[in-house]
Enzyme design. Structure first.
Site, PDB file in Angstrom:
ATOM      1  N   GLU A   1       1.026  -8.163   8.825  1.00  0.00           N
ATOM      2  CA  GLU A   1       1.073  -6.707   9.042  1.00  0.00           C
ATOM      3  C   GLU A   1       2.140  -6.062   8.165  1.00  0.00           C
ATOM      4  OE1 GLU A   1      -1.924  -7.445  10.837  1.00  0.00           O
ATOM      5  OE2 GLU A   1      -1.306  -5.356  10.764  1.00  0.00           O
TER       6      GLU A   1
ATOM      7  N   PRO B 296       0.819  -1.226   0.000  1.00  0.00           N
ATOM      8  CA  PRO B 296       0.000   0.000   0.000  1.00  0.00           C
ATOM      9  C   PRO B 296       0.850   1.273   0.000  1.00  0.00           C
ATOM     10  CG  PRO B 296      -0.610  -1.478   1.814  1.00  0.00           C
ATOM     11  CD  PRO B 296       0.635  -2.016   1.233  1.00  0.00           C
TER      12      PRO B 296
ATOM     13  N   ARG C 282      -2.268  -8.186 -21.098  1.00  0.00           N
ATOM     14  CA  ARG C 282      -3.245  -7.742 -22.113  1.00  0.00           C
ATOM     15  C   ARG C 282      -2.601  -6.806 -23.133  1.00  0.00           C
ATOM     16  NH1 ARG C 282      -8.680  -8.089 -20.863  1.00  0.00           N
ATOM     17  NH2 ARG C 282      -9.098  -6.255 -22.134  1.00  0.00           N
TER      18      ARG C 282
HETATM   19  C1  LIG Z   1      -0.324  -6.693   1.387  1.00  0.00           C
HETATM   20  O1  LIG Z   1      -0.395  -5.933   0.170  1.00  0.00           O
HETATM   21  C2  LIG Z   1      -1.323  -4.938   0.129  1.00  0.00           C
HETATM   22  O2  LIG Z   1      -2.086  -4.721   1.069  1.00  0.00           O
HETATM   23  C3  LIG Z   1      -1.361  -4.096  -1.090  1.00  0.00           C
HETATM   24  C4  LIG Z   1      -0.492  -4.343  -2.163  1.00  0.00           C
HETATM   25  C5  LIG Z   1      -0.586  -3.504  -3.272  1.00  0.00           C
HETATM   26  N1  LIG Z   1      -1.470  -2.493  -3.341  1.00  0.00           N
HETATM   27  C6  LIG Z   1      -2.283  -2.248  -2.297  1.00  0.00           C
HETATM   28  N2  LIG Z   1      -3.147  -1.188  -2.377  1.00  0.00           N
HETATM   29  C7  LIG Z   1      -2.264  -3.038  -1.148  1.00  0.00           C
END
Ligand SMILES: COC(=O)c1ccnc(N)c1
Length: 238
Positions: free
Chosen positions: A116, A88, A153
């Site tokens: 986590e 994230p 794609r």
């Molecule tokens: C554990 O990975 C994630 O939570 C993740 C990975 C890639 N993009 C996200 N928005 C979340």
């Protein structure tokens, strides 16, 4: 193009890639996907991949050792590859980044975290960190599949000869136009007349207007570098 995926749930990746466009691309040999179970790169009998966080806090953190061992195993062939950590905290994945990955990378390693998060020191061995959106997932596997699907794609020949308008419009900076197919009238819900007219110029203009209207409504942030013609159409809509 080759994708190598590091995960503790290989079956998530293996199940998805068998179907649809990805399955066809695999069968055609346009793309290769190899999945590695991080547990195979642990050194204890319990194949442990996580531990409690230093400094306290909730949840578990994935340990660096399995990632390090897996990455060194892949790098042993000394072939070039782009290592991408899905997280994230990464830079936002877009259609343009999908195009860049397809054009620039012959091989990509997609590193999937869980729990986590993963030990920060793993980032010393990756080229970039990528997020598919502003939300947290239970694992990076879904994000890895999003990247594989959207990049494959774009590979010439992957979609057969009908390149989807969706990629095209996103690359041009707006959303897709509405699509319809048989029946013409479903419980009184009719297909727009223009699409039955056979007038390809009129149809193209209608589709462009609809695409710009959808984009104005749902993603005005995409309306940046429009052509003068598209800007004229947009002004008519306002
Ligand atoms: C554990 O990975 C994630 O939570 C993740 C990975 C890639 N993009 C996200 N928005 C979340």
């Amino acid at each position: 193009m080759k994708f190598e995926v590091l995960t503790i749930f290989p079956e998530i990746i293996e199940c998805y890639i068998k179907h649809g466009v990805l399955g066809k691309a695999l069968n055609k040999g346009i793309v290769e996907v190899k999945v590695y179970n991080l547990r195979d790169f642990t050194s204890d009998k319990h194949k442990k991949v996580d531990d409690y966080p230093y400094g306290g806090g909730a949840g578990m953190v994935m340990q660096i050792e399995p990632f390090y061992n897996a990455i060194m195993h892949l790098k042993a062939d000394e072939k070039p590859r782009k290592l991408v950590l899905l997280s994230p905290q990464g830079r936002k994945f877009t259609q343009k980044l999908a195009q860049k990955f397809m054009e620039e990378s012959k091989a990509m390693v997609l590193i999937c975290g869980r729990y986590e998060g993963i030990d920060e020191r793993v980032k010393a061995f990756v080229d970039e960190e990528v997020s598919i959106g502003d939300y947290v997932l239970s694992g990076g596997e879904l994000a890895a599949l999003v990247i594989i699907d959207s990049v494959v794609r774009l590979i010439p020949g992957a979609l057969g000869d009908e390149l989807s308008a969706v990629e095209d419009s996103f690359m041009k900076g707006f959303l897709d136009y509405p699509h319809y197919t048989r029946p013409e009238d479903f419980k009184g819900m009719k297909v727009p007349e223009v699409l039955l007219s056979g007038d390809h110029k009129k149809i193209a203009l209608w589709r462009k207007r609809q695409a710009l209207k959808n984009t104005l409504k749902n993603r005005p942030d995409l309306l940046k570098n429009l052509s003068p013609e598209d800007m004229r159409i947009l002004k008519e809509l306002c």
